[in-house]
Design an enzyme around this catalytic site. Structure first.
Site, PDB file in Angstrom:
ATOM      1  N   ASP A 186       1.179  -1.302   0.159  1.00  0.00           N
ATOM      2  CA  ASP A 186       0.013  -0.089  -0.105  1.00  0.00           C
ATOM      3  C   ASP A 186       0.588   1.302   0.375  1.00  0.00           C
ATOM      4  O   ASP A 186       0.544   2.470  -1.398  1.00  0.00           O
ATOM      5  CB  ASP A 186      -1.377  -0.039   0.853  1.00  0.00           C
ATOM      6  CG  ASP A 186      -0.614  -0.261   2.425  1.00  0.00           C
ATOM      7  OD1 ASP A 186       0.379  -0.565   2.859  1.00  0.00           O
ATOM      8  OD2 ASP A 186      -1.331  -0.168   3.282  1.00  0.00           O
TER       9      ASP A 186
ATOM     10  N   THR B 289      -5.294   2.224   9.374  1.00  0.00           N
ATOM     11  CA  THR B 289      -4.830   0.892  10.669  1.00  0.00           C
ATOM     12  C   THR B 289      -3.554   1.662  11.737  1.00  0.00           C
ATOM     13  O   THR B 289      -3.680   2.144  12.713  1.00  0.00           O
ATOM     14  CB  THR B 289      -5.191  -0.204   9.984  1.00  0.00           C
ATOM     15  OG1 THR B 289      -6.458  -0.617   9.440  1.00  0.00           O
ATOM     16  CG2 THR B 289      -4.820  -0.796  12.261  1.00  0.00           C
TER      17      THR B 289
HETATM   18  N1  LIG Z   1     -16.231   5.014   5.125  1.00  0.00           N
HETATM   19  C1  LIG Z   1     -15.557   4.502   5.890  1.00  0.00           C
HETATM   20  N2  LIG Z   1     -15.283   3.015   6.325  1.00  0.00           N
HETATM   21  C2  LIG Z   1     -14.526   2.975   7.163  1.00  0.00           C
HETATM   22  N3  LIG Z   1     -13.604   2.981   7.946  1.00  0.00           N
HETATM   23  C3  LIG Z   1     -13.299   4.660   7.988  1.00  0.00           C
HETATM   24  C4  LIG Z   1     -15.197   5.707   6.720  1.00  0.00           C
HETATM   25  N4  LIG Z   1     -14.358   7.046   6.170  1.00  0.00           N
HETATM   26  C5  LIG Z   1     -13.064   6.771   7.319  1.00  0.00           C
HETATM   27  N5  LIG Z   1     -12.703   5.769   7.453  1.00  0.00           N
HETATM   28  C6  LIG Z   1     -11.904   6.049   9.265  1.00  0.00           C
HETATM   29  O1  LIG Z   1     -10.728   4.927   8.349  1.00  0.00           O
HETATM   30  C7  LIG Z   1     -10.083   4.419   9.391  1.00  0.00           C
HETATM   31  C8  LIG Z   1      -9.157   2.989   8.688  1.00  0.00           C
HETATM   32  O2  LIG Z   1      -8.703   3.488   7.629  1.00  0.00           O
HETATM   33  P1  LIG Z   1      -8.585   3.141   6.003  1.00  0.00           P
HETATM   34  O3  LIG Z   1      -9.863   1.954   5.487  1.00  0.00           O
HETATM   35  O4  LIG Z   1      -7.864   3.763   5.537  1.00  0.00           O
HETATM   36  O5  LIG Z   1      -7.143   1.556   6.120  1.00  0.00           O
HETATM   37  P2  LIG Z   1      -7.421   0.571   6.796  1.00  0.00           P
HETATM   38  O6  LIG Z   1      -8.259  -0.728   6.314  1.00  0.00           O
HETATM   39  O7  LIG Z   1      -8.253   0.516   8.387  1.00  0.00           O
HETATM   40  O8  LIG Z   1      -5.800   0.150   6.894  1.00  0.00           O
HETATM   41  P3  LIG Z   1      -4.843   0.089   5.993  1.00  0.00           P
HETATM   42  O9  LIG Z   1      -3.732   1.288   6.357  1.00  0.00           O
HETATM   43  O10 LIG Z   1      -4.271  -1.370   6.065  1.00  0.00           O
HETATM   44  O11 LIG Z   1      -5.550   0.302   4.778  1.00  0.00           O
HETATM   45  C9  LIG Z   1     -10.543   3.788  10.330  1.00  0.00           C
HETATM   46  O12 LIG Z   1     -10.194   4.857  12.105  1.00  0.00           O
HETATM   47  C10 LIG Z   1     -12.050   4.551   9.991  1.00  0.00           C
HETATM   48  O13 LIG Z   1     -12.206   5.423  11.475  1.00  0.00           O
HETATM   49  C1  LIG Z   2       2.934  -0.776   7.312  1.00  0.00           C
HETATM   50  C2  LIG Z   2       1.133  -1.039   6.710  1.00  0.00           C
HETATM   51  C3  LIG Z   2       0.254  -2.005   7.800  1.00  0.00           C
HETATM   52  C4  LIG Z   2       0.047  -0.044   6.342  1.00  0.00           C
HETATM   53  O1  LIG Z   2      -0.711  -0.518   6.276  1.00  0.00           O
HETATM   54  C5  LIG Z   2       1.339  -2.021   5.457  1.00  0.00           C
HETATM   55  O2  LIG Z   2       2.341  -1.296   4.671  1.00  0.00           O
HETATM   56  C6  LIG Z   2       2.706  -3.167   5.799  1.00  0.00           C
HETATM   57  O3  LIG Z   2       2.006  -4.005   6.355  1.00  0.00           O
HETATM   58  N1  LIG Z   2       3.960  -3.188   6.114  1.00  0.00           N
HETATM   59  C7  LIG Z   2       4.947  -3.946   5.408  1.00  0.00           C
HETATM   60  C8  LIG Z   2       5.605  -3.352   6.406  1.00  0.00           C
HETATM   61  C9  LIG Z   2       6.242  -1.765   6.343  1.00  0.00           C
HETATM   62  O4  LIG Z   2       6.299  -2.036   5.268  1.00  0.00           O
HETATM   63  O5  LIG Z   2       7.963  -1.972   6.341  1.00  0.00           O
HETATM   64  K   LIG Z   3      -4.059   1.899   3.951  1.00  0.00           K
END
Ligand SMILES: Nc1ncnc2c1ncn2[C@@H]1O[C@H](COP(=O)(O)OP(=O)(O)OP(=O)(O)O)[C@@H](O)[C@H]1O
Ligand SMILES: CC(C)(CO)[C@@H](O)C(=O)NCCC(=O)O
Ligand SMILES: [K+]
EC number: 2.7.1.33
Length: 249
Positions: A102, A125
């Site tokens: 990502d 996250t």
């Molecule tokens: N429609 C939505 N659904 C879910 N989460 C949302 C939404 N809008 C905003 N958020 C917020 O976004 C955050 C999650 O972020 P995002 O969806 O970018 O990443 P993720 O899938 O949780 O994790 P990653 O970083 O691994 O992609 C949560 O803290 C949530 O509060």
């Molecule tokens: C850091 C996250 C969790 C962010 O989504 C993802 O990019 C990940 O799992 N990365 C692997 C570890 C790294 O990027 O060093």
């Molecule tokens: K992400």
């Protein structure tokens, strides 16, 4: 139509592009493979030809999702894979395949849109920062807990911090010192994120002066966008990079 997926640690962000790929047919956020399938199968007029995805989940989880999609929609699924170098960007990790995909795609998207040095900040996250110099060299980055992790750690490891989602949302209408637990925690964590952002900006300035573009992406980007008015809020930055990494003939 093309189905695009960004499989994060908590959510799957999906969108369907029309045959004319500049138009988004439908998009959404789901919290499981099942919810994705259910959501997609309910779409009227869906005619998928291709699917491309990026995942930070395990190889097994990603393969399982790809196989479900192939069965359900009869599409081939192309997954973004790590690369040492692509679209003018050089992966800065000692072991390039360990850099989160990502992050890599957001970097490709950011460098492409900036045509120069950029700082890419992703608020999911986890929160991540990546520095890409004007010549495309990735200087490296930072990873720290995002809003969901910070707040859940406090809830899990204390007895008396308990509150619901609605109260959390309301608490963030201001950043004044909290007078309730929910305000104190939500605003405290929000300030941590802002402090992180300001530190990244300082570092970027020390490298590049004012000659760089800041990109904000991820679900919680709106929490910090106010302190970087010059930043570009690009919610689909990972999808921009996904199209570059997985072109469909
Ligand atoms: N429609 C939505 N659904 C879910 N989460 C949302 C939404 N809008 C905003 N958020 C917020 O976004 C955050 C999650 O972020 P995002 O969806 O970018 O990443 P993720 O899938 O949780 O994790 P990653 O970083 O691994 O992609 C949560 O803290 C949530 O509060
Ligand atoms: C850091 C996250 C969790 C962010 O989504 C993802 O990019 C990940 O799992 N990365 C692997 C570890 C790294 O990027 O060093
Ligand atoms: K992400």
């Amino acid at each position: 139509m093309i189905l695009e997926l960004d499989c994060g640690n908590s959510f799957i962000k999906w969108r369907v592009l029309c045959a004319d790929v500049r138009r988004v047919f439908r998009e959404g956020v789901v919290d499981s493979d099942d919810a994705l399938l259910e959501g997609l199968s309910k779409l009227d007029g869906l005619a998928l030809k291709h699917c491309r995805l990026v995942s930070v989940r395990t190889t097994e989880e990603t393969a399982a999702l790809a196989s479900i999609l192939m069965q359900a929609f009869g599409v081939s699924v192309v997954c973004a894979t790590p690369a040492r170098e692509m679209a003018g960007v050089r992966n800065g990790y000692d072991e390039f395949e360990r850099l989160g995909l990502d992050r890599w795609l957001a970097m490709l998207g950011g460098f492409h849109l900036a045509s120069g040095a950029c700082l890419v900040l992703d608020f999911g996250t986890a929160v991540t920062a990546d520095f890409i110099a004007a010549d495309g060299e990735h200087l490296g980055g930072f990873i720290c807990p995002g809003m969901p992790l910070m707040r859940n750690q406090l809830r899990t490891h204390t007895r008396k911090i308990r509150y619901g989602d609605l109260a959390a949302e309301r608490a963030l209408e201001s950043l004044a010192p909290g007078r309730t637990t929910v305000e104190a925690v939500e605003r405290g964590c929000s300030l941590m994120l802002r402090g992180f952002v300001l530190t990244q900006l300082e570092l970027a300035r020390s490298y590049w002066g004012d000659e760089f573009v800041v990109f904000l992406t991820g679900g919680d980007a709106p929490l910090v966008s106010g302190i970087v008015p010059e930043a570009r809020l690009v919610p689909d930055l990972i999808f921009v990079g996904l199209a570059m990494a997985c072109p469909l003939s």
